[in-house]
Scaffold this motif. Structure first.
Motif, PDB file in Angstrom:
ATOM      1  N   PRO A 151      28.551  19.831  35.325  1.00 57.30           N
ATOM      2  CA  PRO A 151      28.902  20.411  34.032  1.00 57.30           C
ATOM      3  C   PRO A 151      29.347  21.863  34.186  1.00 57.30           C
ATOM      4  O   PRO A 151      28.773  22.619  34.957  1.00 57.30           O
ATOM      5  N   SER A 152      30.379  22.216  33.472  1.00 59.85           N
ATOM      6  CA  SER A 152      30.873  23.588  33.525  1.00 59.85           C
ATOM      7  C   SER A 152      31.441  23.945  32.170  1.00 59.85           C
ATOM      8  O   SER A 152      31.562  23.112  31.271  1.00 59.85           O
ATOM      9  N   ALA A 153      31.813  25.210  32.024  1.00 64.63           N
ATOM     10  CA  ALA A 153      32.372  25.663  30.747  1.00 64.63           C
ATOM     11  C   ALA A 153      33.700  25.005  30.454  1.00 64.63           C
ATOM     12  O   ALA A 153      34.129  24.893  29.311  1.00 64.63           O
ATOM     13  N   ASP A 154      34.398  24.540  31.474  1.00 64.84           N
ATOM     14  CA  ASP A 154      35.714  23.930  31.282  1.00 64.84           C
ATOM     15  C   ASP A 154      35.641  22.416  31.097  1.00 64.84           C
ATOM     16  O   ASP A 154      36.628  21.797  30.748  1.00 64.84           O
ATOM     17  N   SER A 155      34.490  21.803  31.393  1.00 63.30           N
ATOM     18  CA  SER A 155      34.378  20.357  31.276  1.00 63.30           C
ATOM     19  C   SER A 155      33.533  20.017  30.068  1.00 63.30           C
ATOM     20  O   SER A 155      32.368  20.374  29.998  1.00 63.30           O
ATOM     21  N   THR A 156      34.141  19.369  29.089  1.00 65.08           N
ATOM     22  CA  THR A 156      33.447  19.057  27.851  1.00 65.08           C
ATOM     23  C   THR A 156      33.058  17.592  27.760  1.00 65.08           C
ATOM     24  O   THR A 156      32.483  17.156  26.784  1.00 65.08           O
ATOM     25  N   SER A 157      33.375  16.810  28.743  1.00 61.24           N
ATOM     26  CA  SER A 157      32.970  15.411  28.743  1.00 61.24           C
ATOM     27  C   SER A 157      32.932  14.910  30.167  1.00 61.24           C
ATOM     28  O   SER A 157      33.406  15.558  31.090  1.00 61.24           O
ATOM     29  N   SER A 158      32.373  13.743  30.326  1.00 58.61           N
ATOM     30  CA  SER A 158      32.243  13.143  31.646  1.00 58.61           C
ATOM     31  C   SER A 158      33.414  12.263  32.003  1.00 58.61           C
ATOM     32  O   SER A 158      33.441  11.671  33.059  1.00 58.61           O
ATOM     33  N   GLY A 159      34.384  12.168  31.106  1.00 54.74           N
ATOM     34  CA  GLY A 159      35.497  11.266  31.330  1.00 54.74           C
ATOM     35  C   GLY A 159      35.264   9.914  30.708  1.00 54.74           C
ATOM     36  O   GLY A 159      36.138   9.065  30.665  1.00 54.74           O
ATOM     37  N   LEU A 160      34.068   9.682  30.183  1.00 53.56           N
ATOM     38  CA  LEU A 160      33.724   8.418  29.545  1.00 53.56           C
ATOM     39  C   LEU A 160      33.499   8.584  28.053  1.00 53.56           C
ATOM     40  O   LEU A 160      33.280   7.611  27.351  1.00 53.56           O
ATOM     41  N   GLY A 161      33.550   9.799  27.563  1.00 57.00           N
ATOM     42  CA  GLY A 161      33.298  10.052  26.157  1.00 57.00           C
ATOM     43  C   GLY A 161      32.524  11.333  26.004  1.00 57.00           C
ATOM     44  O   GLY A 161      32.228  12.025  26.965  1.00 57.00           O
ATOM     45  N   ASN A 162      32.153  11.690  24.752  1.00 57.12           N
ATOM     46  CA  ASN A 162      31.403  12.915  24.533  1.00 57.12           C
ATOM     47  C   ASN A 162      29.994  12.820  25.096  1.00 57.12           C
ATOM     48  O   ASN A 162      29.388  13.814  25.448  1.00 57.12           O
ATOM     49  N   ASP A 163      29.462  11.636  25.121  1.00 61.47           N
ATOM     50  CA  ASP A 163      28.193  11.383  25.787  1.00 61.47           C
ATOM     51  C   ASP A 163      28.443  10.379  26.899  1.00 61.47           C
ATOM     52  O   ASP A 163      29.466   9.721  26.942  1.00 61.47           O
ATOM     53  N   SER A 164      27.482  10.246  27.787  1.00 63.87           N
ATOM     54  CA  SER A 164      27.612   9.217  28.804  1.00 63.87           C
ATOM     55  C   SER A 164      26.278   8.509  28.967  1.00 63.87           C
ATOM     56  O   SER A 164      25.304   9.124  29.397  1.00 63.87           O
ATOM     57  N   PRO A 165      26.163   7.241  28.631  1.00 57.07           N
ATOM     58  CA  PRO A 165      27.246   6.431  28.060  1.00 57.07           C
ATOM     59  C   PRO A 165      27.548   6.834  26.626  1.00 57.07           C
ATOM     60  O   PRO A 165      26.663   7.340  25.936  1.00 57.07           O
ATOM     61  N   PRO A 166      28.778   6.623  26.163  1.00 59.27           N
ATOM     62  CA  PRO A 166      29.124   6.985  24.788  1.00 59.27           C
ATOM     63  C   PRO A 166      28.222   6.256  23.794  1.00 59.27           C
ATOM     64  O   PRO A 166      27.806   5.113  24.025  1.00 59.27           O
ATOM     65  N   LEU A 167      27.954   6.911  22.672  1.00 61.26           N
ATOM     66  CA  LEU A 167      27.064   6.333  21.671  1.00 61.26           C
ATOM     67  C   LEU A 167      27.606   5.007  21.141  1.00 61.26           C
ATOM     68  O   LEU A 167      26.858   4.055  20.915  1.00 61.26           O
ATOM     69  N   TRP A 168      28.929   4.929  20.976  1.00 55.27           N
ATOM     70  CA  TRP A 168      29.503   3.701  20.435  1.00 55.27           C
ATOM     71  C   TRP A 168      29.277   2.520  21.382  1.00 55.27           C
ATOM     72  O   TRP A 168      29.119   1.385  20.931  1.00 55.27           O
ATOM     73  N   SER A 169      29.265   2.793  22.704  1.00 56.17           N
ATOM     74  CA  SER A 169      29.056   1.698  23.655  1.00 56.17           C
ATOM     75  C   SER A 169      27.634   1.152  23.560  1.00 56.17           C
ATOM     76  O   SER A 169      27.415  -0.056  23.724  1.00 56.17           O
ATOM     77  N   ILE A 170      26.658   2.018  23.285  1.00 58.46           N
ATOM     78  CA  ILE A 170      25.281   1.551  23.116  1.00 58.46           C
ATOM     79  C   ILE A 170      25.172   0.686  21.873  1.00 58.46           C
ATOM     80  O   ILE A 170      24.496  -0.350  21.869  1.00 58.46           O
ATOM     81  N   VAL A 171      25.857   1.099  20.802  1.00 60.43           N
ATOM     82  CA  VAL A 171      25.847   0.305  19.566  1.00 60.43           C
ATOM     83  C   VAL A 171      26.432  -1.081  19.826  1.00 60.43           C
ATOM     84  O   VAL A 171      25.872  -2.100  19.401  1.00 60.43           O
ATOM     85  N   VAL A 172      27.567  -1.134  20.513  1.00 54.56           N
ATOM     86  CA  VAL A 172      28.205  -2.421  20.814  1.00 54.56           C
ATOM     87  C   VAL A 172      27.272  -3.298  21.642  1.00 54.56           C
ATOM     88  O   VAL A 172      27.126  -4.508  21.386  1.00 54.56           O
ATOM     89  N   VAL A 173      26.634  -2.711  22.636  1.00 56.37           N
ATOM     90  CA  VAL A 173      25.729  -3.486  23.500  1.00 56.37           C
ATOM     91  C   VAL A 173      24.553  -4.039  22.706  1.00 56.37           C
ATOM     92  O   VAL A 173      24.157  -5.203  22.873  1.00 56.37           O
ATOM     93  N   VAL A 174      23.988  -3.231  21.818  1.00 60.94           N
ATOM     94  CA  VAL A 174      22.860  -3.694  21.011  1.00 60.94           C
ATOM     95  C   VAL A 174      23.275  -4.868  20.133  1.00 60.94           C
ATOM     96  O   VAL A 174      22.554  -5.881  20.031  1.00 60.94           O
ATOM     97  N   VAL A 175      24.438  -4.777  19.517  1.00 57.05           N
ATOM     98  CA  VAL A 175      24.929  -5.869  18.674  1.00 57.05           C
ATOM     99  C   VAL A 175      25.132  -7.140  19.503  1.00 57.05           C
ATOM    100  O   VAL A 175      24.735  -8.240  19.090  1.00 57.05           O
ATOM    101  N   LEU A 176      25.735  -7.002  20.678  1.00 57.59           N
ATOM    102  CA  LEU A 176      25.979  -8.169  21.525  1.00 57.59           C
ATOM    103  C   LEU A 176      24.679  -8.798  22.016  1.00 57.59           C
ATOM    104  O   LEU A 176      24.556 -10.035  22.078  1.00 57.59           O
ATOM    105  N   ILE A 177      23.711  -7.969  22.375  1.00 59.65           N
ATOM    106  CA  ILE A 177      22.428  -8.513  22.837  1.00 59.65           C
ATOM    107  C   ILE A 177      21.716  -9.245  21.708  1.00 59.65           C
ATOM    108  O   ILE A 177      21.139 -10.327  21.907  1.00 59.65           O
TER     109      ILE A 177
END
Length: 437
Positions: A151-177
């Motif tokens: 993490p640095s001042a110039d990097s605002t994401s991991s390349g996978l979203g604002n969070d890693s894993p992105p919050l939306w991906s956790i929501v999708v996984v919960v629905v699928l499970i």
């Protein structure tokens, strides 16, 4: 309807394994960390290896308990509850601003991610398609997590979203499970006894995970020259061999190859790299899995890992821009896929053990940081383009690969090759037991 259910289970297996793996390997709210104080970053990042180790052990404990019970419906229900807990932790962490609380949340995130990985593995690894999807998601998450930049001042994401894993991906996984859980509610429970001691997998995972972390932190705290490095490498090899022989049959092969791969991956030059390489990494893992499944050779896998370590030791890094890091990242992904495709353990829980060893930071990371002036080597848990390349780390990884290769040869010499137990379905396992009787 049957085809739709099978498709949803395949997608669920892949996404759940990927989200669970990233939850173990990467800190909560990665983007927010980069904009905070140096103390905030240090407190979170310095605890990442210990959280990763907790997640790795949690994954193995979860899969062993689930496989021992043999109740697929209960396993899916537990996975759904774990997914909801993981989602709740991710949402609540957005409202926690203190350094201590965010570090604690990261431990919770890693443990829940590990439990989810183990439960999904127990639920889907009995079928070929869902098992392949699970392995692809788990290995890809380990590779992407290992290639995360500092993490640095110039990097605002991991390349996978604002969070890693992105919050939306956790929501999708919960629905699928939850959807998969509903489909399994009316299925008859089939208990399949296992005549092998299942908790040997837990013992092996605890030994290899805890000892690897202790060796890495011990070296980071001493940093006094070549002798400690040799001792750390030797201890890593001996501990890995002991853990491999605890597992039944030749299942320990995946531990030997996994530890060697983790060491080589820690030494490889893989930053900075362009963001468009990320989808190529997923394709490389998939291609490696396919090649490994078609041409199964554990010795070839350990040979490729050794070549990767050699590349890390001798690769030129001056004035190469993003070329060498891109080659290193793609090589990491492809060799990871081949190694795990070519060495499938006989027991389901041992496949998760093989994945879990990728989550624990290798002693090679400590060797890479031997010339730093910081306390410990916390910043090297992540890739830093500014870090000076240390060829000694590559040679240490090559030594670990050589030691693991000797262990693999010894294991294959003393353990007979046995035909794999049918793992396509619970019914196939039950039928095989009836035939034996």
């Amino acid at each position: 309807m049957r085809r739709l259910r099978d498709l949803v289970e395949v997608v669920t297996a892949f996404l759940a394994a990927a989200v669970a793996g990233l939850s173990v390997m990467m800190p909560v709210d990665f983007a927010r960390v980069s904009g905070t104080s140096a103390l905030h970053q240090y407190l979170l990042v310095v605890n990442v290896p210990r959280a990763d180790t907790a997640g790795a052990i949690s994954a193995v404990v979860a899969v062993v308990l689930a496989v021992s019970l043999g109740d697929t419906r209960l396993t899916w229900i537990a996975a759904a509850l774990t997914g909801v807990a993981l989602l709740a932790n991710a949402v609540l962490s957005r409202n926690l601003d203190t350094d201590l609380s965010l570090t604690t949340v990261n431990y919770i995130d890693s443990i829940f991610g590990g439990v989810l990985l183990g439960l999904i593995g127990a639920a889907v690894l009995r079928k070929r398609r869902t098992g392949t999807a699970f392995m692809l998601g788990a290995i890809a998450s380990a590779v992407l997590g290992d290639l995360t930049e500092l993490p640095s001042a110039d990097s605002t994401s991991s390349g996978l979203g604002n969070d890693s894993p992105p919050l939306w991906s956790i929501v999708v996984v919960v629905v699928l499970i939850i959807l998969s859980t509903c489909w399994h509610q009316r299925r008859r429970v089939e208990l399949v006894p296992d005549r092998d001691a299942p908790f040997g997998s837990v013992v092996a995972a605890a030994i290899i995970s805890g000892s690897t972390l202790l060796a890495a932190e011990w070296f980071a705290g001493h940093r006094v020259g070549t002798l400690p490095a040799i001792m750390a490498v030797a201890a890593t090899v001996l501990i890995t061999m002991m853990s491999a022989f605890i597992l039944t049959g030749r299942d320990g092969s995946i531990v030997l190859i996994g530890v060697a791969y983790a060491a080589a991956a820690s030494a490889i030059v893989a930053a900075p790299r362009p963001s468009w390489v990320l989808p190529i990494l997923l394709v490389a893992v998939a291609a490696g899995l396919w090649a490994g499944d078609r041409w199964r050779s554990p010795l070839a896998a350990i040979g490729l890992v050794g070549a990767l370590a050699f590349f890390a030791a001798v690769a030129p890094i001056s004035d190469t821009g993003q070329l060498v890091p891109s080659i290193g990242a793609v090589a990491l992904a492809a060799i990871a896929g081949y190694s795990y495709g070519a060495t499938p353990p006989r027991l389901i829980q041992n496949r998760v053990v093989g994945i879990a060893v990728l989550f624990v930071p290798s002693v090679v990371l400590a060797i890479r940081g031997a010339n730093d002036n910081l306390i410990g080597y916390s910043h090297l848990w992540y890739r830093s383009p500014a870090t000076e390349h240390n060829p000694v780390a590559g040679w240490a990884a090559l030594a670990i690969a050589g030691g693991c290769a000797l262990g693999l040869l010894r294991l294959r010499a003393v353990r007979p090759a046995t035909p794999p137990r049918p793992v396509n379905s619970l019914r196939a396992q039950r039928d095989s037991l009836v035939e034996d009787q």
